[in-house]
Design an enzyme around this catalytic site. Structure first.
Site, mmCIF file in Angstrom:
data_model
loop_
_atom_site.group_PDB
_atom_site.id
_atom_site.type_symbol
_atom_site.label_atom_id
_atom_site.label_comp_id
_atom_site.label_asym_id
_atom_site.label_seq_id
_atom_site.Cartn_x
_atom_site.Cartn_y
_atom_site.Cartn_z
ATOM 1 N N TRP A 100 -35.148 0.668 -15.738
ATOM 2 C CA TRP A 100 -35.225 1.639 -14.636
ATOM 3 C C TRP A 100 -34.305 2.826 -14.873
ATOM 4 O O TRP A 100 -34.657 3.962 -14.579
ATOM 5 C CB TRP A 100 -34.931 0.964 -13.292
ATOM 6 C CG TRP A 100 -36.035 0.047 -12.861
ATOM 7 C CD1 TRP A 100 -35.965 -1.308 -12.694
ATOM 8 C CD2 TRP A 100 -37.396 0.419 -12.548
ATOM 9 N NE1 TRP A 100 -37.193 -1.792 -12.311
ATOM 10 C CE2 TRP A 100 -38.081 -0.780 -12.209
ATOM 11 C CE3 TRP A 100 -38.093 1.621 -12.530
ATOM 12 C CZ2 TRP A 100 -39.431 -0.788 -11.850
ATOM 13 C CZ3 TRP A 100 -39.438 1.608 -12.173
ATOM 14 C CH2 TRP A 100 -40.091 0.422 -11.836
ATOM 15 N N ASP A 175 -28.822 4.207 -8.294
ATOM 16 C CA ASP A 175 -30.036 3.508 -7.908
ATOM 17 C C ASP A 175 -29.611 2.077 -7.582
ATOM 18 O O ASP A 175 -29.220 1.317 -8.467
ATOM 19 C CB ASP A 175 -31.027 3.533 -9.085
ATOM 20 C CG ASP A 175 -32.302 2.744 -8.800
ATOM 21 O OD1 ASP A 175 -32.391 2.092 -7.738
ATOM 22 O OD2 ASP A 175 -33.212 2.794 -9.660
ATOM 23 N N LYS A 199 -37.035 -4.836 -2.141
ATOM 24 C CA LYS A 199 -36.314 -5.946 -2.759
ATOM 25 C C LYS A 199 -35.400 -6.661 -1.766
ATOM 26 O O LYS A 199 -35.487 -7.867 -1.627
ATOM 27 C CB LYS A 199 -35.545 -5.463 -3.980
ATOM 28 C CG LYS A 199 -36.467 -5.336 -5.183
ATOM 29 C CD LYS A 199 -36.373 -4.062 -5.929
ATOM 30 C CE LYS A 199 -37.558 -3.940 -6.882
ATOM 31 N NZ LYS A 199 -37.565 -2.687 -7.602
#
Ligand SMILES: *Cc1c(COP(=O)(O)O)cnc(C)c1O
Length: 365
Positions: A100, A175, A199
């Site tokens: 990511w 992030d 999540k």
């Protein structure tokens, strides 16, 4: 059969929250309407979005000089929105410690062909299949840079940053998609935090942004929807926000609060993940690919058996036994157990018992 959902996202939600949503589904707070049918300009929804913000502020102890935004487009849209608003023609550093983080850096590179700024890869562990968090020297960072971007939890590779690095005074943007509310970070250590909700927070479709006011852009960005300032000035109601996801997030925030808050979650997560790591460590059959113990994620735990064929057999048999979504990300293979806040301790214990039995069968056979 009890089902345990190890999905990396969208992920398991607290049963209590789902039941409350179910009970309120047809008639929210005596409005005679479902939450999904409420106007985003109504008093009822205003209470929901304000309540969600207030509870999140309380949970993360977000200082008053930070804005909380409820946006759409997922964490992936933040990969572009961040440089669009915040790069300001300067250098922007990226710590590339996982897939990511690499995507965030790649998007920045792409955008730098259109708007002037200079994305720089500060450190990368890609050559080692992201098996550790790469280190760097603070004095290699230009103090005039716009920001240093990092990923607090590498969802696919199973590593985390717990102690923030020295960035030579340059603001840190994180992030936090896969360990927000799961690890007890200090918001004031960051200029901006963003996270996709699916999540640890709620259904997909909602992205949380927490941004320090002085870090906000003052000039309009390329498009209103992608402009933090416009979103902040409109209290996330510039257009129709993902109302149902915000409602669910509010219920999850209240639930986390009722359980004792983020510090309590962090403690439970260390315990849950610790059981699984301890089991893997004492086993000669299973292994965890992360190199440094201090980098281990409490949220996503990848592991492998001695062979790819056994891995496949493992997650097929596990699936049939009710242990769902244990297959590792397609880019890394093996297995991955995602143990987010809502994942129950019994599920970890049951998985370990299943792993033991599988090991016994295949070590002997
Ligand atoms: C899941 C994830 C993303 C992608 O999120 P989307 O909401 O699907 O865009 C980005 N970063 C991290 C760390 C993630 O875990």
């Amino acid at each position: 059969m009890t089902i345990y959902n190890f999905s990396a996202g969208p992920a398991v939600l607290p049963k209590e929250v789902l039941k409350k949503a179910q009970a309120e589904f047809l008639d929210y707070a005596n409005t005679g309407m479902s939450v999904m049918e409420l106007s985003h300009r109504s008093k009822a929804f205003d209470d929901i979005i304000k309540g969600a913000e207030e509870t999140l502020r309380d949970l993360m102890q977000i200082p008053d000089n930070y804005k909380v935004l409820f946006l759409q487009g997922g964490a992936s849209t933040q990969f572009s929105m961040l440089p669009l608003n915040m790069a300001k023609g300067k250098k922007a550093y990226y710590v590339v410690a996982g897939s990511w983080g690499k995507k965030a850096y790649t998007e920045a590179l792409k955008l730098s062909k259109t708007i002037p700024f200079e994305p720089i890869c500060l450190a990368s562990s890609e050559a080692d299949a992201f098996d550790h968090i790469p280190l760097f020297e603070a004095d290699s960072i230009d103090p005039n840079a716009a920001y240093v971007h990092l990923t607090t939890n590498n969802t696919i590779e199973g590593t985390s940053i717990y102690d923030l690095p020295d960035t030579n005074g340059v603001p840190i943007v994180a992030d936090m998609s896969s360990n927000i509310l799961a690890v007890d970070y200090q918001v004031s250590d960051f200029a901006m935090i963003y996270a996709g909700a699916q999540k640890n927070i709620g259904p997909a479709g909602l992205t949380i942004v927490i941004v320090r006011e002085d870090f906000l852009n003052d000039k309009p960005a390329l498009s209103s929807m992608l402009d933090y300032r416009i979103q902040a000035d409109n209290d996330s109601l510039y257009n129709t926000p993902p109302t149902f996801s915000i409602y669910m997030a509010k219920l999850v925030f209240e639930h986390v609060q009722s359980l004792g808050g983020v510090a309590k979650m962090a403690e439970l997560n260390r315990h849950k993940s610790g059981l699984l790591y301890d089991f893997i460590d004492q086993s000669a059959f299973y292994s965890n690919p992360v190199k440094n113990e201090g980098d281990r994620s409490v949220a996503n735990i990848p592991f492998v058996t001695p062979s790819a064929a056994l891995d496949q057999q493992f997650y097929q048999e596990a699936d049939a036994a009710g242990f769902k979504n244990l297959k590792g990300h397609r880019s890394v293979g093996g297995m991955r157990a995602s143990l987010y806040n809502a994942f129950p301790l019994e599920g970890v214990e049951a998985l370990i018992a299943f792993m033991k039995a599988f090991e016994d069968k295949h070590r002997l056979g």
